[in-house]
Design a protein around this motif. Structure first.
Motif, mmCIF file in Angstrom:
data_model
loop_
_atom_site.group_PDB
_atom_site.id
_atom_site.type_symbol
_atom_site.label_atom_id
_atom_site.label_comp_id
_atom_site.label_asym_id
_atom_site.label_seq_id
_atom_site.Cartn_x
_atom_site.Cartn_y
_atom_site.Cartn_z
ATOM 1 N N PHE A 51 -12.282 48.920 15.331
ATOM 2 C CA PHE A 51 -12.065 50.262 14.806
ATOM 3 C C PHE A 51 -10.694 50.768 15.225
ATOM 4 O O PHE A 51 -10.186 50.413 16.292
ATOM 5 C CB PHE A 51 -13.138 51.226 15.321
ATOM 6 C CG PHE A 51 -14.537 50.864 14.900
ATOM 7 C CD1 PHE A 51 -15.034 51.265 13.673
ATOM 8 C CD2 PHE A 51 -15.354 50.114 15.738
ATOM 9 C CE1 PHE A 51 -16.324 50.920 13.280
ATOM 10 C CE2 PHE A 51 -16.640 49.771 15.351
ATOM 11 C CZ PHE A 51 -17.126 50.172 14.111
ATOM 12 N N ASP A 60 -11.626 54.741 11.921
ATOM 13 C CA ASP A 60 -11.696 53.943 10.703
ATOM 14 C C ASP A 60 -12.094 52.518 11.079
ATOM 15 O O ASP A 60 -11.664 51.999 12.120
ATOM 16 C CB ASP A 60 -10.329 53.931 10.007
ATOM 17 C CG ASP A 60 -10.381 53.299 8.632
ATOM 18 O OD1 ASP A 60 -11.440 53.357 7.982
ATOM 19 O OD2 ASP A 60 -9.352 52.739 8.207
ATOM 20 N N CYS A 61 -12.930 51.899 10.264
ATOM 21 C CA CYS A 61 -13.322 50.513 10.511
ATOM 22 C C CYS A 61 -12.280 49.575 9.931
ATOM 23 O O CYS A 61 -12.013 49.592 8.723
ATOM 24 C CB CYS A 61 -14.696 50.235 9.898
ATOM 25 S SG CYS A 61 -15.257 48.544 10.193
ATOM 26 N N VAL A 81 -18.856 55.056 11.574
ATOM 27 C CA VAL A 81 -17.693 55.914 11.302
ATOM 28 C C VAL A 81 -18.102 57.241 10.672
ATOM 29 O O VAL A 81 -17.319 58.199 10.692
ATOM 30 C CB VAL A 81 -16.664 55.202 10.399
ATOM 31 C CG1 VAL A 81 -16.173 53.920 11.049
ATOM 32 C CG2 VAL A 81 -17.233 54.910 9.014
#
Length: 261
Positions: A51, A60-61, A81
């Motif tokens: 992440f 955010d992934c 997320v």
């Protein structure tokens, strides 16, 4: 200093080709697959999540990978997320690390803290697909922080002490590789594969450009810098693009473009 045994030397010798390949792949499209191959060979991971955490508190992934259950990894990343990351026992340390100098000393790996997990967090992220152990590494970066999570399931069982020793030894390398790749990976938007072209055909030009930056390893913040637009604008483009494509995360975007649907 403790000397390595002959067996340990042989094991590290076996890892060196994978380490070299991974280093060569930094800032290239195949970096993530090479990183996964190294981690699988080194400690037999069954799932990996990376992440990106920004100084503004956004997460955010960047990578969600589970070879046996790829759709499950995508779903878990989306749940995380969407807000569950705030219940992560490592969240406070991660938020404090974001924006710290990259010279910040590297901490040892953080093992799974079952007692610190809320029931909702544990049930959503570990009850299925039967994940039994996790090891994490927080990485300081100029634009925030990176968060590497490695998992083992019932098939292989928890990480052993030898696994943890290996990962602690690999931690400086993993820190350098992840920081360099996700901070500097070129987007090369002109290099659009046929699968990507087909998958992204319904998007506007800006939405397509953003998706390509994400596919090439950028975070939302570095993509915003490349596109020379505000971070909030990239968030808007991402939401619109994902809605049009019917995906919920970067992992879903990657899977869609690989399938060429």
């Amino acid at each position: 200093m403790k000397e390595m045994t002959n067996t340990q030397l042989i094991e590290w010798g076996n890892l060196l080709p994978s380490v070299a390949t991974c280093i060569e792949a930094v800032e290239r499209d195949n970096f993530e697959s090479q990183l996964l191959a190294l981690l699988h060979q080194a400690v037999g991971i069954e799932q990996c999540m990376i992440f990106g955490y920004s100084t503004s508190g956004e997460i955010d992934c960047l990578l969600a990978a589970n070879h046996q259950l790829p759709r499950v990894a995508d779903r878990l990343a989306h749940i995380y997320v969407s807000g569950l990351f705030r219940q992560d026992p490592n969240y406070l340390q991660l938020s404090q690390l974001a924006g710290q100098p990259e010279s910040t000393p590297i901490d040892v790996l953080t093992t799974m803290q079952v007692e610190a997990m809320s029931p909702a967090y544990r049930n959503h992220l570990f009850a299925f697909p039967d994940l039994v152990d996790k090891v994490s590494l927080n990485i300081a970066a100029k634009e925030g922080a990176y968060y590497l999570n490695l998992y083992r399931g019932t098939q292989r069982g928890p990480f052993t002490s030898a696994n943890l020793d290996c990962l602690n030894s690999l931690a400086p390398l993993l820190t350098s590789l992840i920081r360099r790749h996700y901070s500097n990976a070129p987007a090369r938007p002109e290099r659009l594969s046929s699968c990507e072209a087909a998958a992204l055909a319904t998007l506007s030009e800006r939405e397509r450009q953003l998706c390509l930056y994400l596919l090439r390893g950028h975070t939302l913040k570095t993509a915003a810098a490349k596109l020379e637009i505000a971070f909030s604008t990239t968030e808007t483009y991402r939401k619109r693009a994902y809605a049009k494509l019917g995906v919920a995360s970067k992992a879903g975007l990657v899977a869609l473009c690989k399938a060429g649907k």
